[in-house]
Design an enzyme around this catalytic site. Structure first.
Site, PDB file in Angstrom:
ATOM      1  N   TYR A 158     -25.713   8.833   3.074  1.00 32.49           N
ATOM      2  CA  TYR A 158     -25.341   7.733   2.178  1.00 32.49           C
ATOM      3  C   TYR A 158     -24.767   8.307   0.892  1.00 32.49           C
ATOM      4  O   TYR A 158     -25.255   9.336   0.409  1.00 32.49           O
ATOM      5  CB  TYR A 158     -26.548   6.860   1.859  1.00 32.49           C
ATOM      6  CG  TYR A 158     -26.551   5.584   2.662  1.00 32.49           C
ATOM      7  CD1 TYR A 158     -25.514   4.675   2.515  1.00 32.49           C
ATOM      8  CD2 TYR A 158     -27.561   5.291   3.567  1.00 32.49           C
ATOM      9  CE1 TYR A 158     -25.485   3.505   3.257  1.00 32.49           C
ATOM     10  CE2 TYR A 158     -27.545   4.127   4.308  1.00 32.49           C
ATOM     11  CZ  TYR A 158     -26.501   3.229   4.144  1.00 32.49           C
ATOM     12  OH  TYR A 158     -26.471   2.079   4.875  1.00 32.49           O
TER      13      TYR A 158
ATOM     14  N   GLU B 144     -23.186   6.036  -1.941  1.00 30.42           N
ATOM     15  CA  GLU B 144     -22.610   5.037  -2.852  1.00 30.42           C
ATOM     16  C   GLU B 144     -22.337   5.674  -4.208  1.00 30.42           C
ATOM     17  O   GLU B 144     -23.122   6.499  -4.684  1.00 30.42           O
ATOM     18  CB  GLU B 144     -23.582   3.861  -3.045  1.00 30.42           C
ATOM     19  CG  GLU B 144     -23.370   2.762  -2.036  1.00 30.42           C
ATOM     20  CD  GLU B 144     -24.287   2.906  -0.843  1.00 30.42           C
ATOM     21  OE1 GLU B 144     -24.673   4.046  -0.537  1.00 30.42           O
ATOM     22  OE2 GLU B 144     -24.596   1.872  -0.222  1.00 30.42           O
TER      23      GLU B 144
ATOM     24  N   ASP C   4       1.113  -3.315   0.324  1.00 31.25           N
ATOM     25  CA  ASP C   4       0.299  -2.898   1.470  1.00 31.25           C
ATOM     26  C   ASP C   4       1.230  -2.092   2.382  1.00 31.25           C
ATOM     27  O   ASP C   4       2.076  -2.644   3.077  1.00 31.25           O
ATOM     28  CB  ASP C   4      -0.220  -4.155   2.179  1.00 31.25           C
ATOM     29  CG  ASP C   4      -1.053  -3.830   3.408  1.00 31.25           C
ATOM     30  OD1 ASP C   4      -1.007  -2.679   3.888  1.00 31.25           O
ATOM     31  OD2 ASP C   4      -1.743  -4.744   3.902  1.00 31.25           O
TER      32      ASP C   4
ATOM     33  N   THR D 284      -3.752   1.788   5.388  1.00 30.51           N
ATOM     34  CA  THR D 284      -4.678   2.362   6.356  1.00 30.51           C
ATOM     35  C   THR D 284      -4.246   3.811   6.563  1.00 30.51           C
ATOM     36  O   THR D 284      -3.142   4.208   6.179  1.00 30.51           O
ATOM     37  CB  THR D 284      -4.635   1.625   7.714  1.00 30.51           C
ATOM     38  OG1 THR D 284      -3.280   1.579   8.166  1.00 30.51           O
ATOM     39  CG2 THR D 284      -5.188   0.224   7.600  1.00 30.51           C
TER      40      THR D 284
ATOM     41  N   LYS E 172      -2.288   4.519  11.184  1.00 31.46           N
ATOM     42  CA  LYS E 172      -1.118   3.997  11.898  1.00 31.46           C
ATOM     43  C   LYS E 172      -0.045   5.096  11.915  1.00 31.46           C
ATOM     44  O   LYS E 172      -0.267   6.142  12.522  1.00 31.46           O
ATOM     45  CB  LYS E 172      -0.637   2.696  11.254  1.00 31.46           C
ATOM     46  CG  LYS E 172      -1.695   1.572  11.333  1.00 31.46           C
ATOM     47  CD  LYS E 172      -1.156   0.262  10.846  1.00 31.46           C
ATOM     48  CE  LYS E 172      -2.122  -0.898  11.040  1.00 31.46           C
ATOM     49  NZ  LYS E 172      -3.088  -1.063   9.932  1.00 31.46           N
TER      50      LYS E 172
ATOM     51  N   ARG F 269      -9.323   6.199  11.647  1.00 31.07           N
ATOM     52  CA  ARG F 269      -9.386   4.782  11.302  1.00 31.07           C
ATOM     53  C   ARG F 269      -9.942   4.653   9.901  1.00 31.07           C
ATOM     54  O   ARG F 269     -11.043   5.134   9.625  1.00 31.07           O
ATOM     55  CB  ARG F 269     -10.323   4.029  12.258  1.00 31.07           C
ATOM     56  CG  ARG F 269      -9.847   3.927  13.681  1.00 31.07           C
ATOM     57  CD  ARG F 269      -8.555   3.173  13.773  1.00 31.07           C
ATOM     58  NE  ARG F 269      -8.720   1.763  13.587  1.00 31.07           N
ATOM     59  CZ  ARG F 269      -8.574   0.869  14.560  1.00 31.07           C
ATOM     60  NH1 ARG F 269      -8.284   1.244  15.780  1.00 31.07           N
ATOM     61  NH2 ARG F 269      -8.736  -0.410  14.312  1.00 31.07           N
TER      62      ARG F 269
HETATM   63  N1  DSN Z   1      -3.985  -4.934  13.399  1.00 32.10           N
HETATM   64  C1  DSN Z   1      -2.933  -4.336  12.622  1.00 32.10           C
HETATM   65  C2  DSN Z   1      -1.630  -4.419  13.319  1.00 32.10           C
HETATM   66  O1  DSN Z   1      -1.610  -4.370  14.538  1.00 32.10           O
HETATM   67  O2  DSN Z   1      -0.602  -4.505  12.684  1.00 32.10           O
HETATM   68  C3  DSN Z   1      -2.833  -4.900  11.273  1.00 32.10           C
HETATM   69  O3  DSN Z   1      -4.071  -5.182  10.752  1.00 32.10           O
END
Ligand code: DSN
Length: 487
Positions: A73, A75, A250, A279, A282, A288
């Protein structure tokens, strides 16, 4: 040549040994989980993955997540924890933040968010904390929204009711977390959206400006999950400044293209936005998770993401972010990012040449949105027929979609994952051919009332098998995680 500049480099024998040992240890406790992990690799190896938000992280990133950091942990922030014994977590969090700052040229990075929605929540709360003026806050002598008493909160809730967010509409390619009803962002803010030009499918900055002038939002959100073009963030910032809004970008989908310097100048959000969220998994090809980059005036408020909207940070994932960001700082990542964008162009051209209709007519990022009504199908039918043939995509609404958000009229295709396998122009052109073959051979099933089903379909005999065989040929020439043998 393509494979050398786009795939991960790792020692196959070492990775093989690591995964075999891990599966042996897991299998001794619950063999079905070990089996499922093995089968997941087999399945991922055996399909043409075109989901625009997915990728293949390196063995180094994946292995970094499976260890005792998961048990800690932590925090708080680096050097200021609410738990003892966080010295090693401090090391990896500081490293991840440093790599993120260097990679994106950002003054400040916060790497604790567990996901993209968390990163957006952190950003939105930071804007509220920084910008909403509350008489009660000042009277109470509180410096920050976290210092509010219950009485102050009552005032805050009333003040929040008046705050506005302007984001890209869902059917134009925006995201649920940009102020839409099913998400908390749509409840925290009064929301309005900007769309795209009906004739071209492109963002119309004059229309965004007009909407912003009329709506006077606190926050303008730019960024998308299904818009196949670049966004001019310099223009978005100009609009935000004109109406006194904070610009939050974003970049979850295209972070890899920013890191790899495919999106630069006006198309790089980092120098233009007040806050950038993302994120890490991607096009950036990490674990993740999420992260936030911010201008200095928002750093303190962003730092309070935990405990304001986040649970305890995930140290094993922050460690993996540090590894992934370090990978993305290597020169070969720029080659990967360039190939992702080039491959998307090839895919778009291959589809168009064979008669597919694309939203905006093409792409200049990592994704392509196909309007499948040209094949007489819904997005759901197209997605399912392609899956039958071993091609993994996802259905997606197109602007002003006549089939709604469930059945939709489009499929979204992305190149990050197959580019990580080493696919280049020839493979993506062949992939376009396979997609058009399947969609052309698919017809909706007739309904009893003489109409056509939105979900059911038939694919002409032999087409799915033929496509699977062709896909297998492409995939076997570009093995996923070559050298890793679990047998
Ligand atoms: N789930 C993601 C996507 O496929 O674009 C976005 O949150």
């Amino acid at each position: 040549m393509t494979a050398a500049r786009t795939t991960h480099s790792f020692d196959g024998a070492a990775a093989s040994a690591a995964y075999r040992s891990a599966l042996e240890v897991i299998g001794a406790v619950e063999p079905r989980v070990a089996d499922a992990i093995s089968r997941e690799l087999t399945d991922q190896r055996g399909s043409l993955k075109l989901i625009a938000s997915e990728n293949y992280a390196s063995p180094a990133v994946l292995l970094t997540m499976g260890n005792w950091f998961s048990d800690k942990y932590a925090e708080g922030t680096v050097g200021h924890r609410f738990y003892a014994g966080c010295q090693n977590v401090d090391t990896v969090e500081a490293l991840a933040a440093e790599h993120a700052r260097e990679l994106f040229g950002a003054p400040y990075a916060y790497v604790q968010p567990h996901s993209g929605i968390d990163a957006n929540l952190v950003a939105f709360w930071a804007v509220l904390a920084q910008r909403v003026e509350l008489p009660a806050l000042q009277e109470a002598g509180a410096r920050h929204v976290n210092d509010l008493t219950d009485a102050d909160w009552a005032v805050l809730r009333r003040a929040l009711g008046d705050q506005r967010m302007l984001g890209m509409s869902l059917d134009a390619g925006g995201h649920l977390t940009h102020g839409f009803r099913p998400n908390i962002s749509g409840k925290m803010f009064e929301q309005s959206s900007y769309g795209t030009d009906p004739a071209t499918g492109l963002l119309d900055y004059a229309a965004v400006r007009a909407r912003a002038r009329e709506f006077r939002p606190l926050i303008i959100v730019a960024g998308y999950s299904a818009y196949p073009r670049r966004v001019d963030f310099a223009a978005m910032r100009e609009i935000a400044d004109e109406v006194g809004a904070t610009l939050v970008v974003d970049m979850a989908h295209f972070a890899g293209l920013v890191a790899g310097k495919v999106l630069t100048g006006d198309f790089d959000p980092v120098p233009h936005a007040h806050i950038v969220t993302s994120t890490s998994h991607k096009s950036l090809r990490g674990p993740r998770g999420g992260f936030v980059l911010a201008q200095p005036e928002f750093a303190d408020a962003v730092d309070r993401g935990c405990p304001m909207v986040l649970g305890g940070p995930l140290p094993h994932v922050m460690a993996a972010k540090a590894v992934a960001f370090a990978e993305a700082r290597r020169p070969e990542f720029a080659g990967y990012a360039r190939a992702v964008a080039d491959n998307a162009q090839t895919l778009a051209e291959g589809l168009t040449r064979r008669g597919a209709r694309l939203v905006t007519g093409g792409t200049d990022n990592h994704l392509v949105l196909v309007d499948v009504t040209g094949f007489g199908l819904t997005g759901r039918q197209a997605e399912s027929a392609l899956l039958d043939a071993g091609i993994v995509t996802n259905r997606n609404a197109v602007p002003a979609d006549p089939n709604g958000a469930w059945y939709t009229s489009g499929i979204r295709l992305g190149t990050p994952a197959l580019t990580s396998r080493g696919f280049g122009a020839a493979e993506f052109d062949r992939t376009a051919e396979l997609i058009v073959d399947v969609l052309s051979a698919t017809t909706p099933t007739a309904t009893r009332d003489g109409g056509t089903s939105q979900a059911k379909y038939v694919v002409a005999d032999g087409v799915a098998d033929r496509t699977r065989a062709a896909a297998a040929e492409l995939l076997s020439a570009h093995p996923l995680y070559p050298g890793i043998d679990l047998a």
